[in-house]
Enzyme design. Structure first.
Site, PDB file in Angstrom:
ATOM      1  N   HIS A 292      -7.553  -0.940  -7.176  1.00 32.92           N
ATOM      2  CA  HIS A 292      -8.195  -1.757  -5.864  1.00 32.92           C
ATOM      3  C   HIS A 292      -9.517  -1.669  -5.909  1.00 32.92           C
ATOM      4  O   HIS A 292     -10.307  -2.664  -5.489  1.00 32.92           O
ATOM      5  CB  HIS A 292      -7.406  -0.957  -4.740  1.00 32.92           C
ATOM      6  CG  HIS A 292      -8.075  -1.323  -3.379  1.00 32.92           C
ATOM      7  ND1 HIS A 292      -9.351  -0.520  -3.055  1.00 32.92           N
ATOM      8  CD2 HIS A 292      -7.896  -2.371  -2.416  1.00 32.92           C
ATOM      9  CE1 HIS A 292      -9.651  -1.117  -1.793  1.00 32.92           C
ATOM     10  NE2 HIS A 292      -8.922  -2.009  -1.293  1.00 32.92           N
TER      11      HIS A 292
ATOM     12  N   HIS B  28      -6.214  -4.933   1.663  1.00 36.07           N
ATOM     13  CA  HIS B  28      -6.029  -3.798   0.926  1.00 36.07           C
ATOM     14  C   HIS B  28      -4.647  -3.642   0.213  1.00 36.07           C
ATOM     15  O   HIS B  28      -4.807  -3.277  -1.100  1.00 36.07           O
ATOM     16  CB  HIS B  28      -6.263  -2.528   1.966  1.00 36.07           C
ATOM     17  CG  HIS B  28      -6.122  -1.246   1.376  1.00 36.07           C
ATOM     18  ND1 HIS B  28      -7.206  -0.573   0.716  1.00 36.07           N
ATOM     19  CD2 HIS B  28      -5.312  -0.441   1.401  1.00 36.07           C
ATOM     20  CE1 HIS B  28      -6.935   0.552   0.249  1.00 36.07           C
ATOM     21  NE2 HIS B  28      -5.438   0.671   0.759  1.00 36.07           N
TER      22      HIS B  28
ATOM     23  N   ASP C 291       0.863  -1.264  -0.063  1.00 31.67           N
ATOM     24  CA  ASP C 291      -0.067   0.113  -0.148  1.00 31.67           C
ATOM     25  C   ASP C 291       0.815   1.258  -0.179  1.00 31.67           C
ATOM     26  O   ASP C 291       0.610   2.330  -0.654  1.00 31.67           O
ATOM     27  CB  ASP C 291      -0.955  -0.131   1.155  1.00 31.67           C
ATOM     28  CG  ASP C 291      -2.028   1.210   1.400  1.00 31.67           C
ATOM     29  OD1 ASP C 291      -2.563   1.347   0.149  1.00 31.67           O
ATOM     30  OD2 ASP C 291      -2.170   1.832   2.254  1.00 31.67           O
TER      31      ASP C 291
ATOM     32  N   HIS D 244      -5.190   3.084  -6.371  1.00 28.02           N
ATOM     33  CA  HIS D 244      -6.314   2.807  -5.590  1.00 28.02           C
ATOM     34  C   HIS D 244      -7.632   2.527  -6.317  1.00 28.02           C
ATOM     35  O   HIS D 244      -8.471   1.868  -5.971  1.00 28.02           O
ATOM     36  CB  HIS D 244      -6.340   3.777  -4.668  1.00 28.02           C
ATOM     37  CG  HIS D 244      -5.125   3.688  -3.636  1.00 28.02           C
ATOM     38  ND1 HIS D 244      -4.151   3.919  -3.632  1.00 28.02           N
ATOM     39  CD2 HIS D 244      -5.706   3.400  -2.112  1.00 28.02           C
ATOM     40  CE1 HIS D 244      -3.538   3.839  -2.515  1.00 28.02           C
ATOM     41  NE2 HIS D 244      -4.480   3.350  -1.439  1.00 28.02           N
TER      42      HIS D 244
END
Length: 353
Positions: free
Chosen positions: A255, A269, A168, A252
């Site tokens: 994601h 995540h 991340d 993101h």
């Protein structure tokens, strides 16, 4: 360029062994009368050896598993009457704590049990529905009052969470870079964000392997602290100082699209964001950077292709991910990517090597 709002840090940040022993005195000095505590089941169990007995009335509330608007309303109502809110857990618990503190208009104390993302630092919450599908994120007008990091607690967390935190946080550089590359002139706050983003990449590449080994040995060594604080502090500073120029871009959005594929729900995540970095780089045509990152990903057990998510139908997963990654308001649009076919092509190129 847009105006930048700086929310650089919590009002108080401390990271040192035994820091939680100081919490009762810190709360007493502020004359709080009742503390609410939001926690997860596993996080509360992990924190117990380090968490002190408070000298004021305490109300404990376990969260239901997701940071959702419904859960924020439930917890806020249950904790009405508290004048300080303590959250103990991973990113979703901390995001709930920030959201509830905002609802109740009281100070928030965050105690992370994982070094898995920058949620402890950033004044925002990421919201999901009850099935784990991404919905939105909300930035709050007030930063967290106090963030306390107990290193011995973090180093005893399961190893996959640190690896996900590394994935991340690597995105901080790649997303901030693509968001600011075309700016003719940058304000100092954005330069600070970029320095922090570059630090994220450099520290994680240099010390990530040693930090993962430290978790296996449950040893708080300098490399572990550098990586943990990079994930929490430096990662949080990127968005805190860069605002929209340092928060999220393509990685993101990928994601968010992957959360619509049910088979990925049990992946963390940061694992999905790490894969999203590769898709973003493919969209930029930077296949040399993908090639350079791949050995590190493999060593850190981060997903390189959709095969690493154990999907039964990759073509369907690509289609679903691309469609949802391009929803209105998604940050991938900041890269001038407006067509789901572009994302499908990038993902297919990664799959084909």
């Amino acid at each position: 360029m847009k105006n930048v709002t700086v929310q650089g840090a919590p009002a108080i940040y401390k990271a040192e062994p035994g820091i939680l022993r100081d919490l009762p005195e810190m709360l007493e000095n502020q004359a709080f009368s009742k503390a609410g505590i939001i926690h997860g089941e596993q996080s509360w169990k992990a924190a117990q050896p380090y968490f002190p007995k408070l000298t004021m009335p305490v109300q404990l509330e376990a969260y239901a598993g997701e940071c959702s608007h419904k859960e924020v309303m439930r917890l806020s109502e249950a904790l009405r009457g508290c004048d300080v809110l303590i959250s103990i857990g991973g990113g979703k618990v901390l995001d709930l704590g920030k959201a509830c503190a905002d609802q109740l208009d009281i100070p928030a104390v965050l105690i992370p049990t994982l070094a898995s993302n920058c949620a402890p630092w950033t004044p925002l919450s990421v919201f999901y529905d009850d099935e784990g599908n991404f919905e939105e994120y909300i930035i709050y007008p007030r930063s967290t009052w106090m963030l306390l990091v107990e290193p011995d607690l973090l180093v005893r967390a399961p190893e996959p969470y640190l690896r996900a935190g590394i994935g991340d946080t690597l995105a901080k550089w790649y997303e901030a870079d693509v968001l600011t590359r075309s700016l003719a002139s940058k304000p100092i706050s954005v330069d600070i964000a970029l320095h922090a983003a570059r630090l994220c990449r450099d520290v994680l590449i240099q010390d990530g392997r040693e930090a993962v080994e430290a978790v296996r040995q449950q040893a708080v060594i300098p490399a572990f602290m550098r990586v943990a604080e990079t994930i929490i502090m430096a990662g949080g500073m990127v968005g805190g100082y860069g605002d929209s120029y340092g928060r999220i871009a393509g990685a993101h959005s990928i994601h968010n699209g992957l959360t619509k594929v049910p088979e990925t729900h049990h992946f963390l995540h940061g694992e999905k964001v790490a894969y999203g970095i590769l898709v973003q780089l493919a969209l930029e045509g930077r296949f040399d950077e993908i090639e350079a990152l791949t050995p590190y990903y493999q060593e850190m057990d981060l997903p390189v292709t959709l095969d690493d998510f154990n999907l039964t139908n990759k073509a369907e997963a690509i289609s679903i991910t691309a469609e949802h990654a391009l929803k209105p308001g998604e940050s991938i649009r900041l890269m001038n990517v407006m067509d789901a076919a572009q994302v499908e092509e990038a993902m297919t190129k990664i799959e084909n090597g």
